[in-house]
Write an enzyme that holds these catalytic residues in place. Sequence first.
Site, PDB file in Angstrom:
ATOM      1  N   TYR A  70     -18.400 -30.947   2.937  1.00  0.00           N
ATOM      2  CA  TYR A  70     -18.845 -31.325   1.888  1.00  0.00           C
ATOM      3  C   TYR A  70     -18.141 -32.289   1.290  1.00  0.00           C
ATOM      4  O   TYR A  70     -16.840 -32.268   0.835  1.00  0.00           O
ATOM      5  CB  TYR A  70     -19.491 -30.790   1.300  1.00  0.00           C
ATOM      6  CG  TYR A  70     -20.869 -29.419   0.950  1.00  0.00           C
ATOM      7  CD1 TYR A  70     -21.853 -30.597   1.357  1.00  0.00           C
ATOM      8  CD2 TYR A  70     -20.672 -27.805   1.555  1.00  0.00           C
ATOM      9  CE1 TYR A  70     -22.987 -29.844   1.799  1.00  0.00           C
ATOM     10  CE2 TYR A  70     -21.605 -27.835   2.049  1.00  0.00           C
ATOM     11  CZ  TYR A  70     -23.091 -28.172   2.188  1.00  0.00           C
ATOM     12  OH  TYR A  70     -24.351 -27.438   2.475  1.00  0.00           O
ATOM     13  N   LYS A 108     -12.087  -1.997 -14.787  1.00  0.00           N
ATOM     14  CA  LYS A 108     -13.069  -2.933 -15.319  1.00  0.00           C
ATOM     15  C   LYS A 108     -13.192  -4.016 -14.258  1.00  0.00           C
ATOM     16  O   LYS A 108     -12.305  -3.500 -13.561  1.00  0.00           O
ATOM     17  CB  LYS A 108     -13.021  -3.404 -16.547  1.00  0.00           C
ATOM     18  CG  LYS A 108     -11.915  -4.410 -16.430  1.00  0.00           C
ATOM     19  CD  LYS A 108     -11.484  -4.660 -18.659  1.00  0.00           C
ATOM     20  CE  LYS A 108     -10.367  -5.385 -18.228  1.00  0.00           C
ATOM     21  NZ  LYS A 108     -10.205  -6.052 -18.795  1.00  0.00           N
TER      22      LYS A 108
HETATM   23  C1  LIG Z   1      -7.388  -3.677 -23.201  1.00  0.00           C
HETATM   24  C2  LIG Z   1      -6.710  -4.156 -22.008  1.00  0.00           C
HETATM   25  N1  LIG Z   1      -5.758  -3.284 -21.811  1.00  0.00           N
HETATM   26  C3  LIG Z   1      -5.345  -3.524 -20.569  1.00  0.00           C
HETATM   27  C4  LIG Z   1      -5.963  -3.882 -19.298  1.00  0.00           C
HETATM   28  C5  LIG Z   1      -4.574  -4.312 -18.194  1.00  0.00           C
HETATM   29  O1  LIG Z   1      -4.082  -5.032 -18.212  1.00  0.00           O
HETATM   30  P1  LIG Z   1      -3.253  -5.952 -16.734  1.00  0.00           P
HETATM   31  O2  LIG Z   1      -4.583  -5.818 -15.424  1.00  0.00           O
HETATM   32  O3  LIG Z   1      -2.464  -7.705 -17.239  1.00  0.00           O
HETATM   33  O4  LIG Z   1      -2.161  -4.407 -16.282  1.00  0.00           O
HETATM   34  C6  LIG Z   1      -6.423  -4.898 -19.764  1.00  0.00           C
HETATM   35  C7  LIG Z   1      -7.163  -6.435 -18.989  1.00  0.00           C
HETATM   36  O5  LIG Z   1      -7.308  -7.455 -19.167  1.00  0.00           O
HETATM   37  C8  LIG Z   1      -7.409  -4.888 -20.428  1.00  0.00           C
HETATM   38  O6  LIG Z   1      -8.060  -5.865 -21.828  1.00  0.00           O
END
Ligand SMILES: Cc1ncc(COP(=O)(O)O)c(C=O)c1O
Length: 357
Positions: A254, A34
């Site tokens: 700035y 994501k």
């Molecule tokens: C539901 C869920 N699972 C897994 C992860 C992966 O987390 P990480 O990047 O700490 O491994 C996330 C990331 O925020 C998440 O929201």
Amino acid sequence: MRLIRARIDSAALRSNLRVIRACAPGRRVMAVVKANAYGHGLTGTALALADADAFAVARLEEAMALREAGLRRRIVLLEGVFDAAQLQEAARLDLDLVVHQDLQLALLETQPSERRYRLWLKVDTGMNRLGFRPEQFRAAWQRLTRLSAPPLELRVLTHLAGADEEDGSFTREQLARLEPLVQGLNVEVSIANSAAILSQPTTHAHWVRPGLALYGISPFPQRRGREFGLKPAMTLESTVIAVRELPAGERVGYGGTWRASRPTRLAIIAAGYGDGLLRSLSNGAPMLIGARRVPLVGRVSMDMIAADVTELPGVSVGDRVELWGAGLAVEEVAAAGGTIAYELLCAVSQRVPIELI
Ligand SMILES: Cc1ncc(COP(=O)(O)O)c(C=O)c1O
């Protein structure tokens, strides 16, 4: 002259996936891609990690982009869908859906088609964000198993709120809340994020969900990815676009938040908050020119930053600058900016070209 770019090392991504598999042998890996794969470029990263058993995204649009790029693997929509149109689209894209609230149960119960889904029932064991509370779990499970079109697959997941904490007590508490719910159900379970994968084998269950570790970065603020055998996948680099000599006493940038205490050579570098560089990196974040560390001086502005290169007489226009990556741990840069590597990586903006190597 090339200015800022993010070089993504696909061999490092694949190596990190192997490290994660070695940490959680026999478990399946859901690669969390994501937020534009934590800034690494969604589709390029996913295709480089095509060996993962599944991918996880937060938004329907991300899943759509992955399907359009030709990714055939299972894609899990971590926040699920919120209306009938999204449900239909998720069906068209053949997505796995997380179900974390009544609204989503009702959508599945009232959908007009007899379409069957792969579902992940989310339990809130202490994050207090999304998911059914433990006392609501049984009823939600029953509603899903009694759908007129029963799920093709039904799994359970929960998310850990403190897996990066050293004492692990809250993780144990979360596990203790989950265990009685899934006991005897013969169901596949997913719990572990990167920190839990790397430090708490009791959380590994059937599916692990690494995000940050896949990108080669440590989820523990005091540690570095390389301590776990991980390799940073992103090197964010830019270019010196001007070099200037300042007399002592001159202010920089700035607000003039930095003042030269001696005659100073300054390198101006093409990188700013327009590229996603956080303003909290102002005055102090390290960067690398050649093999030397130099400090960011003054404020981060939209397109530029300045570095004090008084000790580097040879610096000239066109020189490469590493903002973080293979030579300078993003964990360290994040600490200098009072933030976490997650935020720095996800902030890299669309203006920054991604070069997948
Ligand atoms: C539901 C869920 N699972 C897994 C992860 C992966 O987390 P990480 O990047 O700490 O491994 C996330 C990331 O925020 C998440 O929201």
